[in-house]
Design an enzyme around this catalytic site. Structure first.
Site, short mmCIF file in Angstrom:
data_model
loop_
_atom_site.label_atom_id
_atom_site.label_comp_id
_atom_site.label_asym_id
_atom_site.label_seq_id
_atom_site.Cartn_x
_atom_site.Cartn_y
_atom_site.Cartn_z
N ASP A 8 -10.84 2.72 3.96
CA ASP A 8 -11.08 1.27 3.84
C ASP A 8 -12.57 0.98 3.64
OD1 ASP A 8 -9.04 -0.61 3.83
OD2 ASP A 8 -8.67 -0.46 5.98
N GLN A 35 -4.52 -1.73 9.68
CA GLN A 35 -4.44 -3.03 9.04
C GLN A 35 -5.00 -4.12 9.96
OE1 GLN A 35 -3.61 -3.48 5.90
NE2 GLN A 35 -3.64 -5.71 5.89
N LYS A 54 0.84 -1.21 0.00
CA LYS A 54 0.00 0.00 0.00
C LYS A 54 0.87 1.26 0.00
CE LYS A 54 -3.79 -2.44 2.25
NZ LYS A 54 -4.57 -2.73 3.46
N1 GUN Z 1 -6.54 -6.96 6.07
C1 GUN Z 1 -6.82 -7.64 4.93
N2 GUN Z 1 -7.38 -6.82 4.01
C2 GUN Z 1 -7.47 -5.60 4.58
C3 GUN Z 1 -7.96 -4.35 4.14
O1 GUN Z 1 -8.44 -4.18 3.02
N3 GUN Z 1 -7.87 -3.33 5.03
C4 GUN Z 1 -7.36 -3.48 6.27
N4 GUN Z 1 -7.34 -2.42 7.07
N5 GUN Z 1 -6.90 -4.63 6.73
C5 GUN Z 1 -6.95 -5.68 5.88
#
Ligand code: GUN
Length: 293
Positions: free
Chosen positions: A119, A96, A52
């Site tokens: 998100d 996350q 990311k």
């Molecule tokens: N863990 C797995 N996929 C995601 C996501 O899209 N966002 C977040 N914050 N954690 C994740």
């Protein structure tokens, strides 16, 4: 059969975002800024967050990574979230998941200001989505909508079967596919682990969105000729012939199903690469105040 190339499409969208960022820079406007909070040292989470942050750099965004030990307390994490909520330079941030067991992940999600929830996990954004109001869509549904849109795959009047009812994929997709919009206007069935005769449902589907997390679960005898397949699964299966000892497969038995499909997303290289792109799109929308004004 036409392959829906998520890797190529995500690169195209990232170039478009980079182009916009360049224009903002040229005009001395604020550059979009995404922050990511990572707790602990789970290798998969580290890798996702790294990707990311790297994507932010690729498109010219600013990014901040806040990495905390998994001994962090709920209160300390809440304070970080409160600071990010109040930091005017941060357009959006993510925490996350998964979080360590002693942290209440629901409380964390609820503490994020919906205006910065890129998100799209906060119930305010989910509710706005369900009512067709401007919102941040979660990464996977946003990526799928982009794929269907950019490949001009007709959805109006079609029958969509979503398999899996998670809050971040199946449930939102079941709502989005029935919305009154270009990608939408389809008749939706939401199937799940308690569905009685799943094959009877999938055999009627013009579009199948598989998000169940079981390798090769949707087989060729479960789909009709011409079906559109969106495979959300990313499952590891043992493979001695690979250096790392496994390979990634989707929820759909790709080879035989692809022979019947009109469009299909591969795994890897389908839905997966689109998810980071969605996060960038949400962050750009936030910095332009397009969602909450
Ligand atoms: N863990 C797995 N996929 C995601 C996501 O899209 N966002 C977040 N914050 N954690 C994740």
């Amino acid at each position: 059969m036409k392959l829906i190339d998520g890797k190529a499409l995500s690169e195209t969208i990232k170039s478009e975002i980079a182009e916009e960022v360049k224009k903002l820079k040229d005009r001395d406007k604020k550059i979009p800024h995404l922050a990511a909070v990572l707790v602990g040292n789970d290798p998969a989470s580290q890798s996702y967050v790294r990707s990311k942050v790297k994507s932010c750099e690729m498109v010219g965004f600013e990014s901040t990574l806040i990495n905390k030990d998994d001994s962090i307390t709920q209160e300390e994490l809440m304070e970080i979230i409160s600071d990010l909520n109040n930091d005017e330079d941060i357009d959006g941030f993510i925490v996350q998941l998964p979080l360590p067991k002693h942290i209440d992940a629901t409380a964390v999600t609820l503490a994020i200001d919906p205006k910065k929830d890129v998100d799209g996990f906060h119930p305010v954004n989910f509710g706005r989505m369900a009512q067709g109001l401007p919102c941040y869509l979660p990464a996977t549904p946003f990526g799928i909508v982009q794929m269907l849109d950019r490949y001009n795959i007709p959805t109006e009047g079609k029958h969509t079967v979503v398999v899996g009812r998670s809050n971040i994929v199946g449930k939102p997709m079941s709502i989005l596919m029935g919305m009154k919009s270009k990608v939408g206007n389809s008749t939706v069935t939401l199937a799940h682990s308690r569905t009685k005769d799943l094959a009877a449902e999938t055999l009627r589907a013009d579009i199948i969105i598989a998000a169940i997390g079981i390798p090769n679960f949707i087989t060729a005898d479960m789909v009709k000729e011409g079906v559109v397949i969106i495979d959300v699964g990313i499952n590891r299966v043992d493979d001695e012939s690979r250096k790392r000892g496994y390979r990634l497969v989707g929820d759909v038995d790709f080879e035989p199903v692809s022979k019947k499909a009109s469009f299909i997303t591969p795994v890897p290289g389908g839905v997966g690469p689109m998810t980071v792109t969605s996060l960038l799109m949400n962050t750009l929308m936030s910095s332009k105040k397009e969602v909450y004004g």
